[in-house]
Design a protein around this motif. Structure first.
Motif, PDB file in Angstrom:
ATOM      1  N   PRO A 137       0.816  -1.228   0.000  1.00  0.00           N
ATOM      2  CA  PRO A 137       0.000   0.000   0.000  1.00  0.00           C
ATOM      3  C   PRO A 137       0.845   1.271   0.000  1.00  0.00           C
ATOM      4  O   PRO A 137       0.484   2.262  -0.626  1.00  0.00           O
ATOM      5  N   TYR A 138       1.989   1.241   0.697  1.00  0.00           N
ATOM      6  CA  TYR A 138       2.833   2.425   0.715  1.00  0.00           C
ATOM      7  C   TYR A 138       3.380   2.706  -0.675  1.00  0.00           C
ATOM      8  O   TYR A 138       3.397   3.852  -1.119  1.00  0.00           O
ATOM      9  N   ALA A 139       3.815   1.661  -1.382  1.00  0.00           N
ATOM     10  CA  ALA A 139       4.356   1.833  -2.736  1.00  0.00           C
ATOM     11  C   ALA A 139       3.290   2.403  -3.666  1.00  0.00           C
ATOM     12  O   ALA A 139       3.579   3.272  -4.494  1.00  0.00           O
ATOM     13  N   GLU A 140       2.062   1.928  -3.526  1.00  0.00           N
ATOM     14  CA  GLU A 140       0.961   2.454  -4.349  1.00  0.00           C
ATOM     15  C   GLU A 140       0.704   3.921  -4.030  1.00  0.00           C
ATOM     16  O   GLU A 140       0.508   4.736  -4.933  1.00  0.00           O
ATOM     17  N   TRP A 141       0.701   4.267  -2.753  1.00  0.00           N
ATOM     18  CA  TRP A 141       0.483   5.656  -2.335  1.00  0.00           C
ATOM     19  C   TRP A 141       1.598   6.543  -2.859  1.00  0.00           C
ATOM     20  O   TRP A 141       1.368   7.635  -3.363  1.00  0.00           O
ATOM     21  N   PHE A 142       2.846   6.057  -2.740  1.00  0.00           N
ATOM     22  CA  PHE A 142       3.995   6.817  -3.214  1.00  0.00           C
ATOM     23  C   PHE A 142       3.892   7.073  -4.718  1.00  0.00           C
ATOM     24  O   PHE A 142       4.132   8.192  -5.176  1.00  0.00           O
ATOM     25  N   GLU A 143       3.520   6.056  -5.484  1.00  0.00           N
ATOM     26  CA  GLU A 143       3.393   6.222  -6.936  1.00  0.00           C
ATOM     27  C   GLU A 143       2.276   7.198  -7.290  1.00  0.00           C
ATOM     28  O   GLU A 143       2.390   7.973  -8.230  1.00  0.00           O
ATOM     29  N   GLN A 144       1.199   7.172  -6.507  1.00  0.00           N
ATOM     30  CA  GLN A 144       0.103   8.117  -6.713  1.00  0.00           C
ATOM     31  C   GLN A 144       0.587   9.546  -6.467  1.00  0.00           C
ATOM     32  O   GLN A 144       0.307  10.456  -7.250  1.00  0.00           O
ATOM     33  N   LEU A 145       1.331   9.754  -5.386  1.00  0.00           N
ATOM     34  CA  LEU A 145       1.885  11.079  -5.093  1.00  0.00           C
ATOM     35  C   LEU A 145       2.872  11.514  -6.166  1.00  0.00           C
ATOM     36  O   LEU A 145       2.882  12.674  -6.585  1.00  0.00           O
ATOM     37  N   ARG A 146       3.684  10.569  -6.637  1.00  0.00           N
ATOM     38  CA  ARG A 146       4.660  10.912  -7.671  1.00  0.00           C
ATOM     39  C   ARG A 146       3.955  11.305  -8.959  1.00  0.00           C
ATOM     40  O   ARG A 146       4.376  12.257  -9.626  1.00  0.00           O
ATOM     41  N   ALA A 147       2.874  10.611  -9.313  1.00  0.00           N
ATOM     42  CA  ALA A 147       2.114  10.967 -10.513  1.00  0.00           C
ATOM     43  C   ALA A 147       1.480  12.347 -10.369  1.00  0.00           C
ATOM     44  O   ALA A 147       1.446  13.138 -11.310  1.00  0.00           O
ATOM     45  N   GLU A 148       0.994  12.641  -9.172  1.00  0.00           N
ATOM     46  CA  GLU A 148       0.296  13.899  -8.933  1.00  0.00           C
ATOM     47  C   GLU A 148       1.249  15.086  -8.766  1.00  0.00           C
ATOM     48  O   GLU A 148       0.985  16.180  -9.263  1.00  0.00           O
ATOM     49  N   TYR A 149       2.347  14.896  -8.051  1.00  0.00           N
ATOM     50  CA  TYR A 149       3.237  16.013  -7.708  1.00  0.00           C
ATOM     51  C   TYR A 149       4.644  15.903  -8.293  1.00  0.00           C
ATOM     52  O   TYR A 149       5.477  16.773  -8.045  1.00  0.00           O
ATOM     53  N   GLY A 150       4.929  14.852  -9.054  1.00  0.00           N
ATOM     54  CA  GLY A 150       6.269  14.604  -9.552  1.00  0.00           C
ATOM     55  C   GLY A 150       6.853  15.738 -10.364  1.00  0.00           C
ATOM     56  O   GLY A 150       8.012  16.121 -10.175  1.00  0.00           O
ATOM     57  N   GLU A 151       6.062  16.297 -11.257  1.00  0.00           N
ATOM     58  CA  GLU A 151       6.569  17.386 -12.097  1.00  0.00           C
ATOM     59  C   GLU A 151       6.895  18.615 -11.249  1.00  0.00           C
ATOM     60  O   GLU A 151       7.953  19.225 -11.397  1.00  0.00           O
ATOM     61  N   GLN A 152       6.002  18.957 -10.357  1.00  0.00           N
ATOM     62  CA  GLN A 152       6.196  20.123  -9.486  1.00  0.00           C
ATOM     63  C   GLN A 152       7.425  19.939  -8.593  1.00  0.00           C
ATOM     64  O   GLN A 152       8.263  20.826  -8.473  1.00  0.00           O
ATOM     65  N   LEU A 153       7.544  18.770  -7.959  1.00  0.00           N
ATOM     66  CA  LEU A 153       8.676  18.535  -7.068  1.00  0.00           C
ATOM     67  C   LEU A 153       9.966  18.315  -7.839  1.00  0.00           C
ATOM     68  O   LEU A 153      11.046  18.629  -7.345  1.00  0.00           O
ATOM     69  N   GLY A 154       9.864  17.809  -9.066  1.00  0.00           N
ATOM     70  CA  GLY A 154      11.049  17.622  -9.888  1.00  0.00           C
ATOM     71  C   GLY A 154      11.726  18.940 -10.211  1.00  0.00           C
ATOM     72  O   GLY A 154      12.944  19.002 -10.381  1.00  0.00           O
ATOM     73  N   ALA A 155      10.938  19.998 -10.283  1.00  0.00           N
ATOM     74  CA  ALA A 155      11.482  21.326 -10.579  1.00  0.00           C
ATOM     75  C   ALA A 155      12.061  22.000  -9.331  1.00  0.00           C
ATOM     76  O   ALA A 155      12.735  23.010  -9.440  1.00  0.00           O
ATOM     77  N   MET A 156      11.812  21.426  -8.158  1.00  0.00           N
ATOM     78  CA  MET A 156      12.284  22.021  -6.913  1.00  0.00           C
ATOM     79  C   MET A 156      13.748  21.657  -6.690  1.00  0.00           C
ATOM     80  O   MET A 156      14.098  20.476  -6.650  1.00  0.00           O
ATOM     81  N   PRO A 157      14.616  22.652  -6.555  1.00  0.00           N
ATOM     82  CA  PRO A 157      16.031  22.328  -6.336  1.00  0.00           C
ATOM     83  C   PRO A 157      16.277  21.823  -4.917  1.00  0.00           C
ATOM     84  O   PRO A 157      15.594  22.212  -3.981  1.00  0.00           O
ATOM     85  N   LEU A 158      17.234  20.928  -4.806  1.00  0.00           N
ATOM     86  CA  LEU A 158      17.672  20.463  -3.492  1.00  0.00           C
ATOM     87  C   LEU A 158      18.880  21.283  -3.069  1.00  0.00           C
ATOM     88  O   LEU A 158      19.545  21.895  -3.911  1.00  0.00           O
TER      89      LEU A 158
END
Length: 82
Positions: free
Chosen positions: A4-25
């Motif tokens: 379930p955690y992996a599914e939740w993580f993939e859902q978050l990545r699909a939803e916010y991946g582009e936005q967070l990908g642009a965020m610098p570390l």
């Protein structure tokens, strides 16, 4: 069996991946993480994830507590008369 955690993580990545990908570390962090992955230092990686999870939980709790804050009569704005 699904995780379930992996599914939740993939859902978050699909939803916010582009936005967070642009965020610098912070400078040096991507290289440090890459080194940890290369050396398979799971303990250090898990520690980083636990810190991030804890910080996120604290911010979420604080935001939730602030939303549920009761406004005292002295902090309400006064009446405005025209």
């Amino acid at each position: 069996m699904t995780n379930p955690y992996a599914e939740w993580f993939e859902q978050l990545r699909a939803e916010y991946g582009e936005q967070l990908g642009a965020m610098p570390l912070p400078e040096g962090l991507p290289e440090h993480l890459h080194m940890l992955v290369q050396t398979r230092d799971e303990e250090a990686i898990q520690f980083m994830i636990k810190l991030a999870w804890q910080f996120g939980a604290q911010v979420g709790y604080a935001a939730g507590a602030k939303q549920g804050e009761v406004v005292s009569p002295s902090s309400r704005p006064g009446r405005v008369q025209a």
